[in-house]
Motif scaffolding. Structure first.
Motif, PDB file in Angstrom:
ATOM      1  N   LEU A 226    -102.313   7.522 -40.539  1.00 34.89           N
ATOM      2  CA  LEU A 226    -101.129   6.687 -40.739  1.00 34.89           C
ATOM      3  C   LEU A 226    -100.413   7.121 -42.011  1.00 34.89           C
ATOM      4  CD1 LEU A 226    -102.868   3.269 -40.028  1.00 34.89           C
ATOM      5  CD2 LEU A 226    -101.273   4.420 -38.488  1.00 34.89           C
ATOM      6  N   ARG A 227     -99.117   6.788 -42.095  1.00 37.79           N
ATOM      7  CA  ARG A 227     -98.319   7.128 -43.270  1.00 37.79           C
ATOM      8  C   ARG A 227     -97.443   5.934 -43.625  1.00 37.79           C
ATOM      9  NH1 ARG A 227     -99.840  10.688 -40.252  1.00 37.79           N
ATOM     10  NH2 ARG A 227     -98.730   9.598 -38.586  1.00 37.79           N
TER      11      ARG A 227
ATOM     12  N   ALA B 265     -88.744   7.989 -50.374  1.00 41.57           N
ATOM     13  CA  ALA B 265     -89.507   9.179 -49.979  1.00 41.57           C
ATOM     14  C   ALA B 265     -88.628  10.155 -49.199  1.00 41.57           C
ATOM     15  CB  ALA B 265     -90.719   8.786 -49.141  1.00 41.57           C
ATOM     16  N   SER B 266     -88.917  11.434 -49.366  1.00 44.52           N
ATOM     17  CA  SER B 266     -88.220  12.495 -48.622  1.00 44.52           C
ATOM     18  C   SER B 266     -89.256  13.412 -47.995  1.00 44.52           C
ATOM     19  CB  SER B 266     -87.326  13.317 -49.558  1.00 44.52           C
ATOM     20  OG  SER B 266     -86.301  12.525 -50.106  1.00 44.52           O
ATOM     21  N   PHE B 267     -89.009  13.813 -46.750  1.00 48.15           N
ATOM     22  CA  PHE B 267     -89.959  14.607 -45.987  1.00 48.15           C
ATOM     23  C   PHE B 267     -89.312  15.909 -45.529  1.00 48.15           C
ATOM     24  CE2 PHE B 267     -91.073  10.208 -45.703  1.00 48.15           C
ATOM     25  CZ  PHE B 267     -92.456  10.164 -45.748  1.00 48.15           C
ATOM     26  N   GLY B 268     -90.077  16.979 -45.574  1.00 50.56           N
ATOM     27  CA  GLY B 268     -89.570  18.246 -45.085  1.00 50.56           C
ATOM     28  C   GLY B 268     -90.683  19.258 -44.937  1.00 50.56           C
ATOM     29  N   ILE B 269     -90.484  20.188 -44.013  1.00 47.62           N
ATOM     30  CA  ILE B 269     -91.435  21.283 -43.793  1.00 47.62           C
ATOM     31  C   ILE B 269     -90.636  22.570 -43.921  1.00 47.62           C
ATOM     32  CG2 ILE B 269     -93.124  22.285 -42.217  1.00 47.62           C
ATOM     33  CD1 ILE B 269     -93.438  19.496 -41.012  1.00 47.62           C
ATOM     34  N   THR B 270     -90.954  23.376 -44.914  1.00 54.68           N
ATOM     35  CA  THR B 270     -90.012  24.387 -45.407  1.00 54.68           C
ATOM     36  C   THR B 270     -90.398  25.857 -45.209  1.00 54.68           C
ATOM     37  OG1 THR B 270     -91.043  24.136 -47.595  1.00 54.68           O
ATOM     38  CG2 THR B 270     -89.074  22.809 -47.132  1.00 54.68           C
TER      39      THR B 270
ATOM     40  N   ALA C 261     -86.760   8.442 -45.657  1.00 59.28           N
ATOM     41  CA  ALA C 261     -87.832   7.615 -45.113  1.00 59.28           C
ATOM     42  C   ALA C 261     -87.419   6.871 -43.853  1.00 59.28           C
ATOM     43  CB  ALA C 261     -88.309   6.627 -46.177  1.00 59.28           C
ATOM     44  N   GLU C 262     -86.177   6.391 -43.794  1.00 60.36           N
ATOM     45  CA  GLU C 262     -85.748   5.632 -42.610  1.00 60.36           C
ATOM     46  C   GLU C 262     -85.688   6.525 -41.377  1.00 60.36           C
ATOM     47  OE1 GLU C 262     -85.486   2.480 -42.106  1.00 60.36           O
ATOM     48  OE2 GLU C 262     -85.960   1.970 -44.182  1.00 60.36           O
ATOM     49  N   ARG C 263     -85.203   7.747 -41.530  1.00 63.46           N
ATOM     50  CA  ARG C 263     -85.200   8.659 -40.384  1.00 63.46           C
ATOM     51  C   ARG C 263     -86.632   9.037 -40.014  1.00 63.46           C
ATOM     52  NH1 ARG C 263     -81.544  14.134 -39.471  1.00 63.46           N
ATOM     53  NH2 ARG C 263     -82.375  14.638 -37.400  1.00 63.46           N
ATOM     54  N   ALA C 264     -87.480   9.230 -41.005  1.00 65.94           N
ATOM     55  CA  ALA C 264     -88.885   9.531 -40.730  1.00 65.94           C
ATOM     56  C   ALA C 264     -89.538   8.393 -39.954  1.00 65.94           C
ATOM     57  CB  ALA C 264     -89.628   9.787 -42.032  1.00 65.94           C
ATOM     58  N   LEU C 265     -89.161   7.168 -40.279  1.00 63.96           N
ATOM     59  CA  LEU C 265     -89.688   6.005 -39.552  1.00 63.96           C
ATOM     60  C   LEU C 265     -89.216   6.016 -38.107  1.00 63.96           C
ATOM     61  CD1 LEU C 265     -91.211   3.257 -39.690  1.00 63.96           C
ATOM     62  CD2 LEU C 265     -89.031   2.222 -40.347  1.00 63.96           C
ATOM     63  N   ARG C 266     -87.951   6.313 -37.891  1.00 61.77           N
ATOM     64  CA  ARG C 266     -87.405   6.320 -36.528  1.00 61.77           C
ATOM     65  C   ARG C 266     -88.048   7.397 -35.662  1.00 61.77           C
ATOM     66  NH1 ARG C 266     -82.429   6.118 -39.231  1.00 61.77           N
ATOM     67  NH2 ARG C 266     -81.916   8.233 -38.533  1.00 61.77           N
ATOM     68  N   THR C 267     -88.396   8.517 -36.252  1.00 63.12           N
ATOM     69  CA  THR C 267     -88.951   9.622 -35.468  1.00 63.12           C
ATOM     70  C   THR C 267     -90.462   9.531 -35.292  1.00 63.12           C
ATOM     71  OG1 THR C 267     -89.217  11.008 -37.447  1.00 63.12           O
ATOM     72  CG2 THR C 267     -87.126  11.169 -36.256  1.00 63.12           C
ATOM     73  N   GLY C 268     -91.119   8.595 -35.974  1.00 69.07           N
ATOM     74  CA  GLY C 268     -92.557   8.460 -35.847  1.00 69.07           C
ATOM     75  C   GLY C 268     -93.342   9.215 -36.897  1.00 69.07           C
ATOM     76  N   LEU C 269     -92.657   9.882 -37.821  1.00 72.54           N
ATOM     77  CA  LEU C 269     -93.360  10.586 -38.881  1.00 72.54           C
ATOM     78  C   LEU C 269     -93.986   9.609 -39.864  1.00 72.54           C
ATOM     79  CD1 LEU C 269     -94.085  13.304 -40.164  1.00 72.54           C
ATOM     80  CD2 LEU C 269     -91.855  13.277 -41.326  1.00 72.54           C
ATOM     81  N   VAL C 270     -93.381   8.418 -39.972  1.00 75.94           N
ATOM     82  CA  VAL C 270     -93.851   7.375 -40.875  1.00 75.94           C
ATOM     83  C   VAL C 270     -94.072   6.098 -40.075  1.00 75.94           C
ATOM     84  CG1 VAL C 270     -93.057   5.836 -42.734  1.00 75.94           C
ATOM     85  CG2 VAL C 270     -92.850   8.305 -42.993  1.00 75.94           C
ATOM     86  N   ASP C 271     -95.071   5.311 -40.492  1.00 75.38           N
ATOM     87  CA  ASP C 271     -95.402   4.080 -39.775  1.00 75.38           C
ATOM     88  C   ASP C 271     -94.792   2.836 -40.408  1.00 75.38           C
ATOM     89  OD1 ASP C 271     -97.458   5.086 -37.714  1.00 75.38           O
ATOM     90  OD2 ASP C 271     -98.158   5.946 -39.591  1.00 75.38           O
ATOM     91  N   GLU C 272     -94.662   2.820 -41.727  1.00 68.79           N
ATOM     92  CA  GLU C 272     -94.020   1.704 -42.416  1.00 68.79           C
ATOM     93  C   GLU C 272     -93.243   2.243 -43.606  1.00 68.79           C
ATOM     94  OE1 GLU C 272     -96.343  -1.699 -43.501  1.00 68.79           O
ATOM     95  OE2 GLU C 272     -97.337  -1.848 -41.553  1.00 68.79           O
ATOM     96  N   VAL C 273     -92.109   1.613 -43.907  1.00 69.44           N
ATOM     97  CA  VAL C 273     -91.312   1.933 -45.085  1.00 69.44           C
ATOM     98  C   VAL C 273     -91.140   0.656 -45.898  1.00 69.44           C
ATOM     99  CG1 VAL C 273     -89.055   2.681 -45.938  1.00 69.44           C
ATOM    100  CG2 VAL C 273     -90.094   3.829 -43.965  1.00 69.44           C
ATOM    101  N   LEU C 274     -91.407   0.771 -47.202  1.00 72.26           N
ATOM    102  CA  LEU C 274     -91.350  -0.399 -48.069  1.00 72.26           C
ATOM    103  C   LEU C 274     -90.639  -0.068 -49.373  1.00 72.26           C
ATOM    104  CD1 LEU C 274     -94.688  -0.236 -46.946  1.00 72.26           C
ATOM    105  CD2 LEU C 274     -94.283  -2.633 -47.437  1.00 72.26           C
ATOM    106  N   PRO C 275     -90.137  -1.088 -50.088  1.00 69.60           N
ATOM    107  CA  PRO C 275     -89.646  -0.827 -51.436  1.00 69.60           C
ATOM    108  C   PRO C 275     -90.758  -0.207 -52.282  1.00 69.60           C
ATOM    109  CG  PRO C 275     -89.051  -3.040 -50.718  1.00 69.60           C
ATOM    110  CD  PRO C 275     -90.008  -2.504 -49.698  1.00 69.60           C
ATOM    111  N   ALA C 276     -90.383   0.681 -53.176  1.00 68.50           N
ATOM    112  CA  ALA C 276     -91.381   1.412 -53.961  1.00 68.50           C
ATOM    113  C   ALA C 276     -92.325   0.471 -54.679  1.00 68.50           C
ATOM    114  CB  ALA C 276     -90.681   2.337 -54.955  1.00 68.50           C
ATOM    115  N   GLU C 277     -91.791  -0.634 -55.201  1.00 65.05           N
ATOM    116  CA  GLU C 277     -92.629  -1.550 -55.974  1.00 65.05           C
ATOM    117  C   GLU C 277     -93.611  -2.330 -55.109  1.00 65.05           C
ATOM    118  OE1 GLU C 277     -88.647  -3.632 -55.185  1.00 65.05           O
ATOM    119  OE2 GLU C 277     -89.350  -1.621 -55.721  1.00 65.05           O
ATOM    120  N   ALA C 278     -93.383  -2.352 -53.793  1.00 67.58           N
ATOM    121  CA  ALA C 278     -94.269  -3.092 -52.892  1.00 67.58           C
ATOM    122  C   ALA C 278     -95.264  -2.199 -52.164  1.00 67.58           C
ATOM    123  CB  ALA C 278     -93.433  -3.857 -51.863  1.00 67.58           C
TER     124      ALA C 278
END
Length: 250
Positions: A116-117, A123-128, A165-182
């Protein structure tokens, strides 16, 4: 000059592995790639560990492989990265990547190998590899395709561009997105839940979901269910309205 290290701690059944190389945005050196499978073997064998969190020091998860290690040989570095990724994917207990900031290249490779992620909003995600002329490992490509589908995998691999992070969430790369402090609190709460659940259920489900259990292995899991006592304890706890005390361990 910092050479980077992997830091590990265990608390309340949860092991936390911290990628620490702040001088280079937590980039993984050759020694760090080499060390990770050994570290994971030790944690897998520790009965006190019921779940694992992988994260980066500070406000960055991992910026990939230390470019200096690529000068030592791209093939050797890629081989070590794949070995570390496979060791993480094969870890027999639940794994969760806690992602802040950059999660790029080999860092994204490690995050994808976790079960899980959970990510901070920044957060920013990329494979370079396309930026470096490197052929991304076939096994890593297949894992990415299983996770996000072929179109998103091709977008990431063809372009080397970063996504939020929001696009990563939509594509399934991420399971939850939260404010950094949470994020830290949410990860702690969720892994506390995991540590209370049946390891028998989790270990079998992980093998089934990852497609690594053949017919004999499935039969072994069914036998474990009949003999472990976890099912009887789970039913009894439900009827008695209490928290179950599962005893089976990996």
């Amino acid at each position: 000059m910092s050479t980077g290290e992997l830091r590990v701690g265990v608390s309340d059944g949860v092991a936390t592995v911290v990628i620490a190389h702040p001088a280079k945005r937590n980039a993984m050196t050759t020694e760090m790639w080499r060390e990770l499978p050994v570290l994971l073997d030790g944690l897998a064998a520790d009965p006190a560990v019921r779940a694992l969190v992988l994260t980066g020091e500070g406000d960055t998860f991992c910026a990939g492989a230390d470019i200096g290690s690529l000068r030592e040989g791209a093939d050797a570095s890629k081989g070590l990265a794949v070995a570390a990724e496979e060791a993480l994917a094969a870890f027999p207990k639940p794994t969760l990547a806690e992602v802040r900031g950059y999660c790029v290249g080999g860092g994204c490779q490690l995050a994808a190998a976790c079960d899980l992620r959970f990510a901070a909003e920044d957060a920013s995600f990329g494979i370079t590899p396309a930026k470096l002329g490197i052929v991304y490992a076939e096994s890593s490509t297949r894992r990415l395709v299983r996770l996000v589908g072929p179109a998103t995998a091709k977008y990431l691999l063809f372009s080397g561009e970063l996504i939020g992070a929001e696009r990563a969430l939509r594509t399934g790369l991420v399971d939850e997105v939260l404010p950094a402090e949470a994020l830290g609190k949410r990860v702690a709460e969720f892994t506390a839940v995991l540590s209370r659940r049946s390891q028998l259920t989790q270990a079998a489900a992980k093998e089934f979901a990852d497609g690594v259990a053949d017919g004999d292995r499935i039969a072994q899991w069914e036998e474990q269910m009949r003999t472990s006592g976890d099912t009887a304890e789970g039913v009894a706890a439900f009827l008695e309205r209490r928290e179950p005390r599962f005893t089976w361990s990996v």
